[in-house]
Motif scaffolding. Sequence first.
Motif, short mmCIF file in Angstrom:
data_model
loop_
_atom_site.label_atom_id
_atom_site.label_comp_id
_atom_site.label_asym_id
_atom_site.label_seq_id
_atom_site.Cartn_x
_atom_site.Cartn_y
_atom_site.Cartn_z
N THR A 40 9.15 6.34 -3.10
CA THR A 40 9.51 5.04 -2.54
C THR A 40 10.81 5.16 -1.77
O THR A 40 11.55 6.12 -1.94
CB THR A 40 9.66 3.99 -3.65
OG1 THR A 40 9.92 2.72 -3.05
CG2 THR A 40 10.76 4.33 -4.62
N SER A 89 -1.00 -0.16 -0.24
CA SER A 89 -0.16 1.03 -0.22
C SER A 89 1.27 0.75 -0.68
O SER A 89 1.92 1.61 -1.25
CB SER A 89 -0.14 1.64 1.18
OG SER A 89 0.37 0.70 2.11
N GLY A 103 2.34 0.78 -4.87
CA GLY A 103 2.74 2.00 -5.56
C GLY A 103 4.25 2.21 -5.56
O GLY A 103 4.78 2.85 -6.45
N GLU A 104 4.93 1.66 -4.55
CA GLU A 104 6.38 1.80 -4.48
C GLU A 104 7.10 0.94 -5.52
O GLU A 104 8.29 1.13 -5.75
CB GLU A 104 6.89 1.43 -3.09
CG GLU A 104 6.41 2.36 -2.02
CD GLU A 104 7.01 2.04 -0.67
OE1 GLU A 104 7.80 1.08 -0.56
OE2 GLU A 104 6.69 2.76 0.28
N ARG A 129 -3.92 3.33 -2.32
CA ARG A 129 -4.02 3.52 -0.87
C ARG A 129 -5.45 3.69 -0.41
O ARG A 129 -5.74 3.53 0.76
CB ARG A 129 -3.20 4.74 -0.45
CG ARG A 129 -1.73 4.45 -0.40
CD ARG A 129 -0.96 5.62 0.20
NE ARG A 129 0.18 5.86 -0.67
CZ ARG A 129 0.40 6.93 -1.40
NH1 ARG A 129 -0.44 7.93 -1.36
NH2 ARG A 129 1.44 7.01 -2.17
N LYS A 130 -6.36 4.03 -1.33
CA LYS A 130 -7.75 4.30 -0.98
C LYS A 130 -8.66 3.08 -1.14
O LYS A 130 -9.85 3.18 -0.86
CB LYS A 130 -8.30 5.44 -1.85
CG LYS A 130 -7.55 6.73 -1.72
CD LYS A 130 -7.72 7.33 -0.36
CE LYS A 130 -7.01 8.67 -0.30
NZ LYS A 130 -6.97 9.21 1.03
N ASP A 172 -4.86 -3.56 1.97
CA ASP A 172 -3.71 -2.66 2.09
C ASP A 172 -2.83 -2.81 0.85
O ASP A 172 -2.02 -3.72 0.77
CB ASP A 172 -2.91 -2.96 3.35
CG ASP A 172 -1.74 -2.02 3.53
OD1 ASP A 172 -1.79 -0.90 2.96
OD2 ASP A 172 -0.79 -2.38 4.24
N GLY A 184 -0.76 5.29 -7.40
CA GLY A 184 -0.32 5.04 -6.03
C GLY A 184 -1.30 5.59 -5.01
O GLY A 184 -1.59 4.93 -4.00
N MET A 185 -1.83 6.79 -5.25
CA MET A 185 -2.81 7.37 -4.32
C MET A 185 -4.10 6.57 -4.33
O MET A 185 -4.70 6.33 -3.29
CB MET A 185 -3.10 8.83 -4.70
CG MET A 185 -1.95 9.76 -4.37
SD MET A 185 -2.28 11.52 -4.59
CE MET A 185 -3.00 11.59 -6.21
#
Length: 159
Positions: free
Chosen positions: A128, A93, A96-97, A85-86, A91, A81-82
């Motif tokens: 999440t 992000s 990961g949820e 985001r990178k 996008d 998930g991190m």
Amino acid sequence: MGVAVAAAGVVVEAGAAVVSFVVAGVEQPQWLDLAAPVGRLLLWVACWMLWFTAVSALIRNRVGPVLVLCLVPLLGERVVGMLLRKVPGVDLSGVGEWLPFTLGRSMMVDMSAMATEERNFFRLFLGTDVPAGPAAAGFVAYTAVVAVAGFVVYRRRSG
């Protein structure tokens, strides 16, 4: 069979709670309000039994499935998930949820009636804020995919 044992355990625990409340002189809770959380717990237990069986069929040693099913939910999904985001220029992000064990954690908590502070805490803890119903459906879907893959691999090996 495991789901039946879990369900029987729930019934025994509920009976023990009723007796404890009577002995202590405490007012009985609204037991029907507990049906949805208990149902999600039983579903979660059933899914985990399938995950263990399927991953054991996919990884043919004794230590591998234990490591995978301990490390991926606790550490692996959070790292993924991190990293998502990178990714520059895209996008990801929200992806990961919707990872399987994040949904599995989220299905156990109904955040709809929580105050904002509680919701923010649980969002950090769970990873999440997907509602319990869609989270349960997603976790069951992931479980079905892994269970079918494990079954196919097992049938191929056993001939």
